[in-house]
Enzyme design. Structure first.
Site, PDB file in Angstrom:
ATOM      1  N   CYS A 144      85.418  94.958 -30.262  1.00  0.00           N
ATOM      2  CA  CYS A 144      84.232  95.808 -30.212  1.00  0.00           C
ATOM      3  C   CYS A 144      84.600  97.204 -30.738  1.00  0.00           C
ATOM      4  O   CYS A 144      85.123  97.331 -31.835  1.00  0.00           O
ATOM      5  CB  CYS A 144      83.698  95.820 -28.786  1.00  0.00           C
ATOM      6  SG  CYS A 144      82.164  96.709 -28.493  1.00  0.00           S
ATOM      7  N   ASP A 200      76.061  88.203 -34.955  1.00  0.00           N
ATOM      8  CA  ASP A 200      76.324  89.501 -34.321  1.00  0.00           C
ATOM      9  C   ASP A 200      75.300  90.527 -34.795  1.00  0.00           C
ATOM     10  O   ASP A 200      75.325  90.934 -35.958  1.00  0.00           O
ATOM     11  CB  ASP A 200      77.735  89.966 -34.686  1.00  0.00           C
ATOM     12  CG  ASP A 200      78.176  91.205 -33.928  1.00  0.00           C
ATOM     13  OD1 ASP A 200      77.301  91.914 -33.390  1.00  0.00           O
ATOM     14  OD2 ASP A 200      79.390  91.462 -33.878  1.00  0.00           O
ATOM     15  N   HIS A 235      78.247  88.971 -30.958  1.00  0.00           N
ATOM     16  CA  HIS A 235      79.155  90.057 -30.621  1.00  0.00           C
ATOM     17  C   HIS A 235      79.791  89.760 -29.266  1.00  0.00           C
ATOM     18  O   HIS A 235      79.123  89.343 -28.325  1.00  0.00           O
ATOM     19  CB  HIS A 235      78.379  91.378 -30.553  1.00  0.00           C
ATOM     20  CG  HIS A 235      79.251  92.582 -30.534  1.00  0.00           C
ATOM     21  ND1 HIS A 235      79.876  93.087 -31.654  1.00  0.00           N
ATOM     22  CD2 HIS A 235      79.630  93.392 -29.510  1.00  0.00           C
ATOM     23  CE1 HIS A 235      80.576  94.154 -31.340  1.00  0.00           C
ATOM     24  NE2 HIS A 235      80.456  94.354 -30.041  1.00  0.00           N
TER      25      HIS A 235
END
Length: 263
Positions: A144, A200, A235
């Site tokens: 991330c 994502d 994600h």
């Protein structure tokens, strides 16, 4: 500052004090299942784990522990030591908002300064007895926002390998402002692997294409700078604690990381 042998032989919290601010980090020395399986832990490799915006929480610590079980020591360090040195958040919407506030207060200079301090700590903690021993190979693994930070860290000469898991925002700019972090690719002399999921929302298709194109331009062979997409992965696909966890994508990510560490 000398580091005691007892401090480097035990899994747990440690303070990295080699930089301008103390870094409350999680240290996982090599061992665990690697030793019980009869494998010899590597004394000349180490991994630096860069967390999501949720801080050095239980899942990030488990990543360091899992890497150590492969026979490679790992240090999970904070990215928000100036604004939230003890940050450990869960995966709620409120926690995400808090983590993003700290992310917005973070700069590229701070990240690189703290990464250098952590590398200095690792080099001291794993200093070999033999003066002629090979230099320590540093692998940086980030998720991330930590993935974005890992791409920044890849520009440091001390870093040999980097894994950027779904690091968003590298096309638009860099922490604290400035040119896109992708512009640093010419400064990356080690190996860099960027992994993105096709589902994502934080890394849309246009960004994924830009990342792939930039890596291919800097390394047409695709052997040193690698890009891989994971079909239908969202994600956070590596994190078992998140609703977006994807077992197949996570398995692939761990496979690539494990192969790199055991090469």
């Amino acid at each position: 500052m000398p580091i005691s042998e007892s401090a480097t032989n035990q899994t747990g919290w440690c303070i990295v004090s080699q930089g301008p601010v103390p870094l409350r980090s999680w240290w996982a020395p090599a061992g665990g299942s690697a030793q019980t399986a009869g494998r010899t832990p590597s004394s000349r490799k180490a991994v630096l784990v860069l967390p999501e915006v949720f801080g050095v929480n239980g899942w990030v610590r488990s990543v360091a522990d899992r890497i150590a079980a492969l026979g490679v020591p790992a240090l999970a360090m904070p990215l928000f030591a100036r604004t939230a040195p003890d940050l450990e958040l869960d995966y709620t919407a409120e926690a995400l908002a808090e983590g993003r506030r700290h992310k917005d207060a973070c700069s590229t200079e701070q990240i690189l300064t703290d990464v250098k301090a952590a590398i200095t700590w690792l080099e001291a903690a794993l200093k070999p007895a033999e003066a002629a021993a090979a230099p320590l190979e540093i692998t940086v693994v980030g998720f991330c926002f930590g993935g974005h930070a890992a791409l920044l860290a890849a520009s440091l000469p001390e870093v040999s390998h980097t894994f950027d898991f779904y690091g968003a925002g590298v096309v638009q700019g860099r922490p604290g402002g400035g040119a896109p972090s992708l512009d640093l690719l010419p400064q990356v002399h080690g190996q860099l692997t960027c992994l993105c999921g096709t589902a994502d929302p934080l890394i849309p298709e246009a960004d994924r294409r830009a990342i792939a194109a930039a890596l291919a331009s800097a390394d047409p062979s695709g052997e040193r700078l690698r890009y891989e997409e994971l079909a239908a992965a969202d994600h956070g696909f590596m994190c078992e604690a998140r609703d977006s966890f994807d077992a197949a994508a996570s398995q692939r990510g761990w496979q690539l990381l494990r192969e790199s560490l055991q090469a």
